[in-house]
Design a protein around this motif. Structure first.
Motif, PDB file in Angstrom:
ATOM      1  N   GLU A  26       0.844  -1.226  -0.013  1.00 27.77           N
ATOM      2  CA  GLU A  26       0.189   0.091   0.137  1.00 27.77           C
ATOM      3  C   GLU A  26       0.839   1.179   0.126  1.00 27.77           C
ATOM      4  OE1 GLU A  26       0.108  -2.440   2.241  1.00 27.77           O
ATOM      5  OE2 GLU A  26      -2.149  -3.072   2.684  1.00 27.77           O
ATOM      6  N   SER A  27       2.121   1.195   0.401  1.00 29.29           N
ATOM      7  CA  SER A  27       2.922   2.554   0.499  1.00 29.29           C
ATOM      8  C   SER A  27       4.251   2.353  -0.615  1.00 29.29           C
ATOM      9  CB  SER A  27       3.681   2.166   1.669  1.00 29.29           C
ATOM     10  OG  SER A  27       2.705   2.382   2.992  1.00 29.29           O
ATOM     11  N   VAL A  28       3.964   1.404  -1.666  1.00 26.12           N
ATOM     12  CA  VAL A  28       5.091   1.729  -2.735  1.00 26.12           C
ATOM     13  C   VAL A  28       4.974   3.027  -3.529  1.00 26.12           C
ATOM     14  CG1 VAL A  28       5.716   0.540  -4.870  1.00 26.12           C
ATOM     15  CG2 VAL A  28       5.272  -0.848  -2.723  1.00 26.12           C
ATOM     16  N   PRO A  29       5.818   3.630  -3.781  1.00 26.02           N
ATOM     17  CA  PRO A  29       5.793   4.830  -4.425  1.00 26.02           C
ATOM     18  C   PRO A  29       5.182   4.740  -5.767  1.00 26.02           C
ATOM     19  CG  PRO A  29       8.066   4.750  -3.351  1.00 26.02           C
ATOM     20  CD  PRO A  29       7.241   3.548  -3.421  1.00 26.02           C
ATOM     21  N   THR A  30       4.409   5.824  -6.237  1.00 23.28           N
ATOM     22  CA  THR A  30       3.875   5.818  -7.611  1.00 23.28           C
ATOM     23  C   THR A  30       4.878   5.567  -8.645  1.00 23.28           C
ATOM     24  OG1 THR A  30       2.431   7.359  -6.811  1.00 23.28           O
ATOM     25  CG2 THR A  30       2.783   7.199  -9.083  1.00 23.28           C
ATOM     26  N   GLY A  31       4.810   4.483  -9.761  1.00 23.13           N
ATOM     27  CA  GLY A  31       5.656   4.293 -10.752  1.00 23.13           C
ATOM     28  C   GLY A  31       6.300   2.915 -10.346  1.00 23.13           C
ATOM     29  N   TYR A  32       5.981   2.452  -9.384  1.00 22.26           N
ATOM     30  CA  TYR A  32       6.517   0.878  -9.015  1.00 22.26           C
ATOM     31  C   TYR A  32       5.654  -0.072  -9.047  1.00 22.26           C
ATOM     32  CZ  TYR A  32      10.959   3.254  -7.852  1.00 22.26           C
ATOM     33  OH  TYR A  32      12.131   4.050  -7.833  1.00 22.26           O
ATOM     34  N   GLU A  33       5.744  -1.178  -9.347  1.00 22.44           N
ATOM     35  CA  GLU A  33       4.830  -2.430  -9.270  1.00 22.44           C
ATOM     36  C   GLU A  33       4.639  -2.388  -7.856  1.00 22.44           C
ATOM     37  OE1 GLU A  33       3.448  -4.043 -11.604  1.00 22.44           O
ATOM     38  OE2 GLU A  33       4.385  -2.677 -13.349  1.00 22.44           O
ATOM     39  N   LYS A  34       3.413  -3.124  -7.205  1.00 22.77           N
ATOM     40  CA  LYS A  34       3.339  -3.437  -5.930  1.00 22.77           C
ATOM     41  C   LYS A  34       4.124  -4.421  -5.154  1.00 22.77           C
ATOM     42  CE  LYS A  34      -0.259  -0.645  -5.549  1.00 22.77           C
ATOM     43  NZ  LYS A  34      -0.402   0.414  -4.662  1.00 22.77           N
ATOM     44  N   ASP A  35       4.797  -5.233  -5.909  1.00 24.64           N
ATOM     45  CA  ASP A  35       5.814  -6.242  -5.355  1.00 24.64           C
ATOM     46  C   ASP A  35       7.155  -5.617  -5.316  1.00 24.64           C
ATOM     47  OD1 ASP A  35       6.294  -6.427  -8.097  1.00 24.64           O
ATOM     48  OD2 ASP A  35       6.032  -8.668  -7.952  1.00 24.64           O
ATOM     49  N   GLU A  36       7.385  -4.411  -5.804  1.00 25.72           N
ATOM     50  CA  GLU A  36       8.520  -4.006  -5.857  1.00 25.72           C
ATOM     51  C   GLU A  36       9.623  -4.162  -4.435  1.00 25.72           C
ATOM     52  OE1 GLU A  36      12.034  -1.971  -7.392  1.00 25.72           O
ATOM     53  OE2 GLU A  36      10.349  -2.736  -8.382  1.00 25.72           O
ATOM     54  N   LEU A  37       8.960  -3.964  -3.378  1.00 26.83           N
ATOM     55  CA  LEU A  37       9.730  -4.018  -2.080  1.00 26.83           C
ATOM     56  C   LEU A  37      10.281  -5.481  -1.895  1.00 26.83           C
ATOM     57  CD1 LEU A  37       7.866  -1.417   0.028  1.00 26.83           C
ATOM     58  CD2 LEU A  37      10.392  -1.422  -0.462  1.00 26.83           C
ATOM     59  N   ALA A  38       9.267  -6.244  -2.315  1.00 30.33           N
ATOM     60  CA  ALA A  38       9.586  -7.743  -2.016  1.00 30.33           C
ATOM     61  C   ALA A  38      11.025  -8.123  -2.859  1.00 30.33           C
ATOM     62  CB  ALA A  38       8.345  -8.685  -2.636  1.00 30.33           C
ATOM     63  N   ARG A  39      10.943  -7.379  -4.365  1.00 30.55           N
ATOM     64  CA  ARG A  39      12.091  -7.894  -5.073  1.00 30.55           C
ATOM     65  C   ARG A  39      13.235  -7.239  -4.773  1.00 30.55           C
ATOM     66  NH1 ARG A  39       8.166  -7.159  -9.395  1.00 30.55           N
ATOM     67  NH2 ARG A  39       9.116  -4.921  -9.697  1.00 30.55           N
ATOM     68  N   GLU A  40      13.118  -5.909  -4.056  1.00 32.34           N
ATOM     69  CA  GLU A  40      14.260  -5.392  -3.414  1.00 32.34           C
ATOM     70  C   GLU A  40      14.754  -5.989  -2.069  1.00 32.34           C
ATOM     71  OE1 GLU A  40      13.000  -0.821  -4.959  1.00 32.34           O
ATOM     72  OE2 GLU A  40      12.535  -1.337  -2.956  1.00 32.34           O
ATOM     73  N   LEU A  41      13.857  -6.584  -1.378  1.00 32.99           N
ATOM     74  CA  LEU A  41      14.549  -7.458  -0.301  1.00 32.99           C
ATOM     75  C   LEU A  41      15.297  -8.675  -0.843  1.00 32.99           C
ATOM     76  CD1 LEU A  41      14.258  -8.229   2.706  1.00 32.99           C
ATOM     77  CD2 LEU A  41      12.018  -9.506   1.973  1.00 32.99           C
ATOM     78  N   MET A  42      14.719  -9.282  -1.764  1.00 36.11           N
ATOM     79  CA  MET A  42      15.626 -10.239  -2.311  1.00 36.11           C
ATOM     80  C   MET A  42      16.818  -9.936  -2.562  1.00 36.11           C
ATOM     81  SD  MET A  42      13.564 -12.722  -0.808  1.00 36.11           S
ATOM     82  CE  MET A  42      14.768 -13.938  -1.635  1.00 36.11           C
ATOM     83  N   ALA A  43      16.828  -8.841  -3.169  1.00 34.34           N
ATOM     84  CA  ALA A  43      18.284  -8.287  -3.641  1.00 34.34           C
ATOM     85  C   ALA A  43      19.104  -8.107  -2.854  1.00 34.34           C
ATOM     86  CB  ALA A  43      18.082  -7.284  -4.946  1.00 34.34           C
TER      87      ALA A  43
END
Length: 208
Positions: free
Chosen positions: A43-60
């Motif tokens: 719900e807090s992912v910045p505009t312009g990113y997919e909703k699962d962006e933070l999950a991908r960044e976490l794995m990175a």
């Protein structure tokens, strides 16, 4: 030294912010580390990113540390609504305790004012009654914090922490993820104990 360490993060980058240097040091020393994020904050992912962006960044970020994918657990509890899911969160922690059997758990401070962090901190005490627990510092959420345990770090550990946080492309611009801040606060804590760098923790429970 703890051999099996579990990091409990309310949201995807909280563990790196609170104990990323310790993660890098203990991995280097041969500890097994598991990382759990209870929310990907869709719900807090910045505009312009997919909703699962933070999950991908976490794995990175986990790959940067060298934590295997099967040592990373990701849940999808709604950000800022953990109090309504206390029992479910507790039950997941109990499962983690049974499956991993950690001898050290890192969790948010019991003095953290964020409602999600408060739930994780309190349920950690309930779920891991026979385990050493250290509460990590996140100054923007801690009105009070007791510097009770210092984990000394070398520059490479702080660098690994900063670089892991740089994997969170969507969070760049937040002052507490800036490399200068990461090096500054760990250097300040290092000065307190006559070392170059350190992270600080509150003792929730320490078993010897």
């Amino acid at each position: 030294m703890a051999k099996k360490i579990l990091v409990l993060a309310p949201h995807t980058d909280d563990g790196e912010l609170g104990c990323g240097g310790a993660i890098a040091r203990f991995l280097e020393e041969g500890a097994e580390i598991w990382y759990t994020a209870f929310s990907t904050c869709e719900e807090s992912v910045p505009t312009g990113y997919e909703k699962d962006e933070l999950a991908r960044e976490l794995m990175a970020a986990m790959m940067h540390f060298g934590i295997p994918e099967d040592h990373v657990f990701v849940y999808h509890f709604p950000v800022r609504h953990f109090p309504q899911h206390r029992q479910e969160i507790l039950e997941e922690m109990v499962k983690l305790n049974r499956s991993i059997g950690p001898d050290l758990v890192f969790a948010p401070s019991l003095n953290d004012v964020h409602q999600d962090h408060q739930v994780i901190a309190n349920e950690t005490v309930r779920a891991f009654k026979k385990t050493s627990i250290l509460g990590y510092e996140e100054p923007w959420n801690n009105l009070t914090f007791q510097n009770q345990v210092y984990i000394s770090l070398d520059e490479r550990h702080v660098r690994a922490k900063a670089e892991a946080l740089e994997c969170y492309e969507s969070q760049k611009g937040r002052d507490y993820t800036a490399r200068d801040y990461i090096f500054g606060v760990t250097h300040a804590h290092g000065v307190q104990i006559g070392r170059k760098y350190a992270e600080v923790f509150e003792t929730v429970r320490w078993i010897v």
